[in-house]
Design a protein around this motif. Structure first.
Motif, PDB file in Angstrom:
ATOM      1  N   ASP A 236     -27.770 -52.660 -20.425  1.00  0.00           N
ATOM      2  CA  ASP A 236     -28.737 -52.189 -21.421  1.00  0.00           C
ATOM      3  C   ASP A 236     -28.670 -52.972 -22.726  1.00  0.00           C
ATOM      4  N   SER A 238     -29.782 -55.790 -25.187  1.00  0.00           N
ATOM      5  CA  SER A 238     -30.947 -56.645 -25.441  1.00  0.00           C
ATOM      6  C   SER A 238     -30.473 -58.025 -25.875  1.00  0.00           C
ATOM      7  N   THR A 240     -30.747 -61.908 -27.342  1.00  0.00           N
ATOM      8  CA  THR A 240     -31.488 -62.691 -28.341  1.00  0.00           C
ATOM      9  C   THR A 240     -31.220 -64.186 -28.179  1.00  0.00           C
ATOM     10  N   ASP A 250     -25.270 -59.618 -29.776  1.00  0.00           N
ATOM     11  CA  ASP A 250     -26.076 -58.647 -29.035  1.00  0.00           C
ATOM     12  C   ASP A 250     -25.195 -57.507 -28.517  1.00  0.00           C
ATOM     13  N   LYS A 254     -25.162 -53.428 -29.629  1.00  0.00           N
ATOM     14  CA  LYS A 254     -25.230 -52.309 -28.691  1.00  0.00           C
ATOM     15  C   LYS A 254     -24.011 -51.405 -28.810  1.00  0.00           C
TER      16      LYS A 254
END
Length: 307
Positions: A236, A238, A240, A250, A254
């Protein structure tokens, strides 16, 4: 400004002393480091480590058995010490003990913390990585009280070495690790303005904020060495990075730093995360403060507040 060396006219200063040359009328923003006690493996730190191991083992056992009376008894001995003059001791009521609210909070944390319940957190020095509200100051206070009997012996030894006079005084809340009891004894210690002084070995102190830095360091290690390689945890996240590459930032976005997360991750990786951090990352990085670093605290009035 009055330090031990000046008050007792020792004729030497910090570089020639084995203990911290504390300011006697002011706080000294240095703190006991249980990690250095665990790491150094000298005859003195081995004695201290034995006290810490017994105390922490008994606390965990009493909490797991829901022995509230025993755990309350053990935790109630962790009064905020004034004798070392480390941390913020002079800002506090003399001998102020850990309040009932904090005792309950520590008990609840031990009982509910996954790292404790699974055995991952078995060393006292690791609690700052997993327990909320455990800062450099709090863990320093707790450590001081648990190893107090060793500090008394050490102080007496240093006083005899430097011909520092001592007087008989009552010392409460001394942890007797052989009988797992808090005891009161009449001992000889140096006295300043009517109050006893305990000397602190300079090899086992650290600077303010070190506990927070340890948490941040452990978090970065966990993210880079474990979380970023765990496919389930990356599902999960995301990305970049170029061509959909997941970057460290990233993963951090999270999973922001959290002591609860650190505990969960350590359990998820069967304790390997904590073991690898201590053996692969900390080994070689841990070091006592230099005399110069200590001198910047104890010989500079700007680093403390008058009590």
């Amino acid at each position: 400004m009055t330090n031990i060396s000046s008050f007792y006219r020792l004729g030497i200063q910090q570089p020639e002393l084995q203990f911290v040359d504390i300011k006697l009328d002011q706080d000294n923003l240095l703190f006991f480091d249980p990690r250095l006690i665990e790491y150094l493996q000298t005859p003195l730190t081995k004695k201290m480590q034995k006290h810490l191991e017994v105390f922490w083992g008994e606390v965990i056992k009493s909490v797991k058995l829901k022995s509230y009376e025993k755990s309350n008894y053990l935790l109630s001995g962790l009064g905020e010490p004034n004798e070392t003059r480390l941390g913020y001791s002079l800002d506090r009521p003399y001998g102020n003990s850990v309040g009932n609210k904090l005792i309950k909070k520590i008990f609840d944390t031990i009982y509910n913390n996954l790292a404790v319940r699974t055995g991952v957190l078995s060393h006292f020095a690791d609690i700052e990585l997993f327990f909320e509200d455990i800062s450099s100051d709090r863990i320093s206070d707790m450590t001081t009280k648990i190893v107090k009997s060793v500090l008394i012996d050490y102080t007496q030894e240093q006083c005899r070495l430097h011909n520092i006079p001592m007087e008989k005084c009552i010392q409460k809340d001394i942890f007797d690790y052989e009988n797992v009891k808090w005891i009161t004894k009449k001992v000889e210690l140096p006295i300043y303005n009517g109050k006893p002084i305990l000397f602190t070995p300079k090899a086992i102190v650290r600077l303010e904020g070190a506990a927070g830095k340890n948490v941040s360091c452990f978090y970065r290690f966990a993210i880079r060495q474990f979380v970023s390689h765990d496919r389930n945890m990356l599902k999960d996240v995301s990305s970049t990075g170029k061509d959909g590459k997941i970057l460290i930032r990233d993963v951090q976005a999270k999973y922001p730093v959290s002591k609860e997360s650190l505990a969960n991750w350590s359990v998820h990786h069967y304790g390997k995360l904590l073991v690898d951090y201590k053996t692969d990352h900390l080994q070689g990085r841990l070091r006592p403060l230099s005399d110069m670093e200590i001198m910047e605290i104890v010989y500079d009035s700007n680093h403390s507040q008058t009590g």
